[in-house]
Each structure stands twice: as C-alpha cells, then as structure tokens.
Design a protein around this motif. Structure first.
Motif, PDB file in Angstrom:
ATOM      1  N   HIS A  67     -16.324  -2.882  -6.550  1.00 47.68           N
ATOM      2  CA  HIS A  67     -15.062  -2.936  -7.299  1.00 47.68           C
ATOM      3  C   HIS A  67     -13.862  -2.825  -6.354  1.00 47.68           C
ATOM      4  O   HIS A  67     -12.882  -3.561  -6.481  1.00 47.68           O
ATOM      5  N   ASP A  68     -13.944  -1.918  -5.394  1.00 43.91           N
ATOM      6  CA  ASP A  68     -12.852  -1.722  -4.430  1.00 43.91           C
ATOM      7  C   ASP A  68     -12.636  -2.963  -3.576  1.00 43.91           C
ATOM      8  O   ASP A  68     -11.499  -3.315  -3.266  1.00 43.91           O
ATOM      9  N   GLN A  69     -13.715  -3.637  -3.197  1.00 48.06           N
ATOM     10  CA  GLN A  69     -13.584  -4.860  -2.396  1.00 48.06           C
ATOM     11  C   GLN A  69     -12.881  -5.945  -3.198  1.00 48.06           C
ATOM     12  O   GLN A  69     -12.021  -6.647  -2.684  1.00 48.06           O
ATOM     13  N   GLU A  70     -13.232  -6.070  -4.463  1.00 48.54           N
ATOM     14  CA  GLU A  70     -12.584  -7.067  -5.316  1.00 48.54           C
ATOM     15  C   GLU A  70     -11.097  -6.752  -5.459  1.00 48.54           C
ATOM     16  O   GLU A  70     -10.263  -7.649  -5.407  1.00 48.54           O
ATOM     17  N   GLN A  71     -10.753  -5.502  -5.643  1.00 47.08           N
ATOM     18  CA  GLN A  71      -9.363  -5.101  -5.806  1.00 47.08           C
ATOM     19  C   GLN A  71      -8.579  -5.230  -4.511  1.00 47.08           C
ATOM     20  O   GLN A  71      -7.394  -5.529  -4.539  1.00 47.08           O
ATOM     21  N   GLY A  72      -9.219  -4.993  -3.381  1.00 48.96           N
ATOM     22  CA  GLY A  72      -8.543  -5.040  -2.096  1.00 48.96           C
ATOM     23  C   GLY A  72      -8.011  -6.411  -1.752  1.00 48.96           C
ATOM     24  O   GLY A  72      -6.946  -6.547  -1.149  1.00 48.96           O
ATOM     25  N   HIS A  73      -8.714  -7.461  -2.145  1.00 45.46           N
ATOM     26  CA  HIS A  73      -8.278  -8.818  -1.835  1.00 45.46           C
ATOM     27  C   HIS A  73      -7.063  -9.213  -2.666  1.00 45.46           C
ATOM     28  O   HIS A  73      -6.280 -10.055  -2.255  1.00 45.46           O
ATOM     29  N   ALA A  74      -6.884  -8.600  -3.822  1.00 49.97           N
ATOM     30  CA  ALA A  74      -5.772  -8.960  -4.691  1.00 49.97           C
ATOM     31  C   ALA A  74      -4.531  -8.120  -4.426  1.00 49.97           C
ATOM     32  O   ALA A  74      -3.496  -8.353  -5.020  1.00 49.97           O
ATOM     33  N   SER A  75      -4.623  -7.164  -3.543  1.00 45.25           N
ATOM     34  CA  SER A  75      -3.486  -6.281  -3.277  1.00 45.25           C
ATOM     35  C   SER A  75      -2.341  -7.050  -2.654  1.00 45.25           C
ATOM     36  O   SER A  75      -2.528  -7.815  -1.725  1.00 45.25           O
ATOM     37  N   GLY A  76      -1.131  -6.810  -3.140  1.00 47.30           N
ATOM     38  CA  GLY A  76       0.025  -7.507  -2.619  1.00 47.30           C
ATOM     39  C   GLY A  76       0.874  -6.670  -1.685  1.00 47.30           C
ATOM     40  O   GLY A  76       2.002  -7.021  -1.391  1.00 47.30           O
ATOM     41  N   TYR A  77       0.348  -5.571  -1.215  1.00 48.61           N
ATOM     42  CA  TYR A  77       1.144  -4.675  -0.386  1.00 48.61           C
ATOM     43  C   TYR A  77       1.010  -5.026   1.087  1.00 48.61           C
ATOM     44  O   TYR A  77      -0.038  -5.437   1.556  1.00 48.61           O
ATOM     45  N   ASN A  78       2.094  -4.830   1.797  1.00 45.61           N
ATOM     46  CA  ASN A  78       2.135  -5.089   3.226  1.00 45.61           C
ATOM     47  C   ASN A  78       1.250  -4.095   3.967  1.00 45.61           C
ATOM     48  O   ASN A  78       1.432  -2.897   3.848  1.00 45.61           O
ATOM     49  N   ARG A  79       0.317  -4.585   4.737  1.00 46.25           N
ATOM     50  CA  ARG A  79      -0.570  -3.714   5.506  1.00 46.25           C
ATOM     51  C   ARG A  79      -0.219  -3.741   6.995  1.00 46.25           C
ATOM     52  O   ARG A  79      -0.778  -3.011   7.774  1.00 46.25           O
ATOM     53  N   ARG A  80       0.707  -4.617   7.399  1.00 47.35           N
ATOM     54  CA  ARG A  80       1.038  -4.756   8.807  1.00 47.35           C
ATOM     55  C   ARG A  80       1.986  -3.682   9.301  1.00 47.35           C
ATOM     56  O   ARG A  80       2.015  -3.385  10.482  1.00 47.35           O
ATOM     57  N   GLY A  81       2.813  -3.153   8.430  1.00 50.23           N
ATOM     58  CA  GLY A  81       3.770  -2.145   8.843  1.00 50.23           C
ATOM     59  C   GLY A  81       4.997  -2.741   9.501  1.00 50.23           C
ATOM     60  O   GLY A  81       5.829  -2.016  10.040  1.00 50.23           O
ATOM     61  N   SER A  82       5.155  -4.036   9.468  1.00 53.43           N
ATOM     62  CA  SER A  82       6.309  -4.683  10.071  1.00 53.43           C
ATOM     63  C   SER A  82       7.474  -4.660   9.101  1.00 53.43           C
ATOM     64  O   SER A  82       7.341  -5.002   7.932  1.00 53.43           O
ATOM     65  N   LYS A  83       8.638  -4.268   9.600  1.00 54.26           N
ATOM     66  CA  LYS A  83       9.823  -4.260   8.739  1.00 54.26           C
ATOM     67  C   LYS A  83      10.174  -5.671   8.295  1.00 54.26           C
ATOM     68  O   LYS A  83      10.613  -5.879   7.171  1.00 54.26           O
ATOM     69  N   ASP A  84       9.969  -6.661   9.153  1.00 57.69           N
ATOM     70  CA  ASP A  84      10.285  -8.036   8.792  1.00 57.69           C
ATOM     71  C   ASP A  84       9.463  -8.503   7.592  1.00 57.69           C
ATOM     72  O   ASP A  84       9.965  -9.157   6.701  1.00 57.69           O
ATOM     73  N   SER A  85       8.185  -8.149   7.569  1.00 54.02           N
ATOM     74  CA  SER A  85       7.338  -8.602   6.476  1.00 54.02           C
ATOM     75  C   SER A  85       7.669  -7.867   5.186  1.00 54.02           C
ATOM     76  O   SER A  85       7.357  -8.344   4.104  1.00 54.02           O
ATOM     77  N   GLN A  86       8.339  -6.725   5.259  1.00 56.33           N
ATOM     78  CA  GLN A  86       8.746  -5.996   4.054  1.00 56.33           C
ATOM     79  C   GLN A  86       9.837  -6.750   3.305  1.00 56.33           C
ATOM     80  O   GLN A  86       9.990  -6.602   2.104  1.00 56.33           O
ATOM     81  N   LEU A  87      10.609  -7.539   4.008  1.00 53.18           N
ATOM     82  CA  LEU A  87      11.769  -8.188   3.400  1.00 53.18           C
ATOM     83  C   LEU A  87      11.451  -9.544   2.803  1.00 53.18           C
ATOM     84  O   LEU A  87      12.304 -10.170   2.227  1.00 53.18           O
ATOM     85  N   ARG A  88      10.218 -10.000   2.913  1.00 53.65           N
ATOM     86  CA  ARG A  88       9.861 -11.305   2.371  1.00 53.65           C
ATOM     87  C   ARG A  88       9.514 -11.236   0.929  1.00 53.65           C
ATOM     88  O   ARG A  88       9.107 -10.304   0.379  1.00 53.65           O
TER      89      ARG A  88
END
Length: 88
Positions: A67-88
């Motif tokens: 279940h966690d693997q299925e949910q992990g692929h659909a997550s829309g949160y930034n995992r990179r930690g880059s400020k630039d990617s936060q603003l997209r």
C-alpha cells in the motif's frame, strides 16, 4: 538578496507551507480506533506487538508495504529539497 516582485522570505514561507501540508496529510491518513486482529486485505494474522505499536492498524506488514509503495508513487511533494523546485 534581490527577490524581484516577491516579498522577502517568500521562498521560505512556501517551503514551510509545503512541509505543513505534508504533515497534515500524513496525520490525516493515520488509522484511528481499535486495530484489527486479521488483515483486511489478505486475512493474515496481525501480531499483538504491531497492534499495540500502530493504533487502528488494519493491514499486515506485507500488505502495508504494498500500500505504501502505491501511495509513494502518487505523492506530489518535493523530495529534492531544492528551493527552485518548490516554486514550480
């Protein structure tokens, strides 16, 4: 630091809001109430230690991992930690 039209600290505010939303989302998905003795997916027994550790547990470990693997692929949160990617 020159920010253009954005006010000072806007980037950090957006990062903080993203983190807050992720925490609220995770908390809303936590199971509540009494846990089950048998997995609702595969009917395998759920060990007493898991029922005590996870309130409201409904799945065995194998089904929870799937279940966690299925949910992990659909997550829309930034995992990179880059400020630039936060603003997209």
């Amino acid at each position: 630091m020159a920010t253009g039209w954005a006010k000072e600290g806007a980037v950090q505010e957006q990062i903080d809001a993203t983190v807050k939303d992720a925490i609220e989302r995770a908390r809303s998905q936590l199971p509540q109430g009494p846990g089950l003795e048998r997995c609702e997916e595969c009917d395998a027994g759920i060990p007493q230690a898991r029922r005590e550790a996870v309130p409201g547990v409904r799945l065995c470990i194998a089904c929870q991992e799937a279940h966690d693997q299925e949910q992990g692929h659909a997550s829309g949160y930034n995992r990179r930690g880059s400020k630039d990617s936060q603003l997209r």
